[in-house]
Design a protein around this motif. Structure first.
Motif: not given
Ligand code: IMP
Ligand code: MG
Length: 176
Positions: A100-103, A105-113, A134-136
């Motif tokens: 997890i780098d900027s975060g 991708t994962l912050s958006i993916l988490k919301k989607l899932l 960048v994203a929490n």
């Protein structure tokens, strides 16, 4: 240019950490089915190692995503290149990532899932580069926090190379 790789985290340290996280997950998911979601391609090596260290059934799912417009500020959107082939509603899901780098991708993916109604959703990553966040993102299981260096191995690539290295190395470039 010659690509040089210096070891940051050894094979033995990674194996030890995989065993630790596996036993933590085993304890926390007693009596529950575990569903791993691997974000291709980087997450695949860690996900397989982790699943094999867990002494009960683990379901494996795969997804491929890319962020829209890398050159702009976080667009708040991701493109699903390959979606899950089964619903995750009411399932206990753990997203398994390489880093997890900027975060973003994962912050958006988490919301989607989460919008698909899983019973629970956690995030497990082999590496965390907190300096570049960048994203929490709330990470539930972290292998190693690393400095802001470009690393390869254990699923992580440089130009699609080095994913199969059994250690994590810092890549540098020297004149021939
Ligand atoms: P982010 O957290 O949305 O910035 O995306 C992280 C993704 O960038 C990871 O899944 C990797 O594919 C890639 N990445 C970030 N840092 C590195 C690195 O040091 N080596 C290789 N890939 C990296
Ligand atoms: Mg990745």
């Amino acid at each position: 240019m010659i690509e040089k790789i210096s070891t940051l985290i050894s094979k033995e340290e990674i194996e030890q950490k995989v065993r630790e996280i596996a036993s933590q997950i085993e304890k926390e998911y007693e009596g529950k089915d575990i569903h791993f979601i691997c974000v291709l391609k980087g997450g695949v090596v860690f996900m397989v190692d982790l699943a094999r260290a867990i002494k009960k059934n683990v379901y494996m799912h795969f997804m491929d995503v890319s962020s829209y417009g890398d050159d702009t500020e976080s667009s708040g959107n991701i493109k699903i290149l390959m979606d899950l082939d089964e619903p995750i509603k009411d399932k206990h899901v753990i997203i398994v990532e390489d880093i997890i780098d900027s975060g973003r991708t994962l912050s958006i993916l988490k919301k989607l899932l989460l919008s698909r109604g899983p019973a629970s959703l956690k995030i497990c990553t082999l590496l965390d580069k907190p300096d570049r966040r960048v994203a929490n993102v709330d990470i539930d299981y972290t292998g190693f926090k690393i400095p802001d260096e470009f690393v390869v191995g254990c699923g992580l690539d440089y130009a699609q190379k080095y994913r199969n290295l059994d250690y994590i190395g810092i890549i540098s470039f020297e004149e021939e």
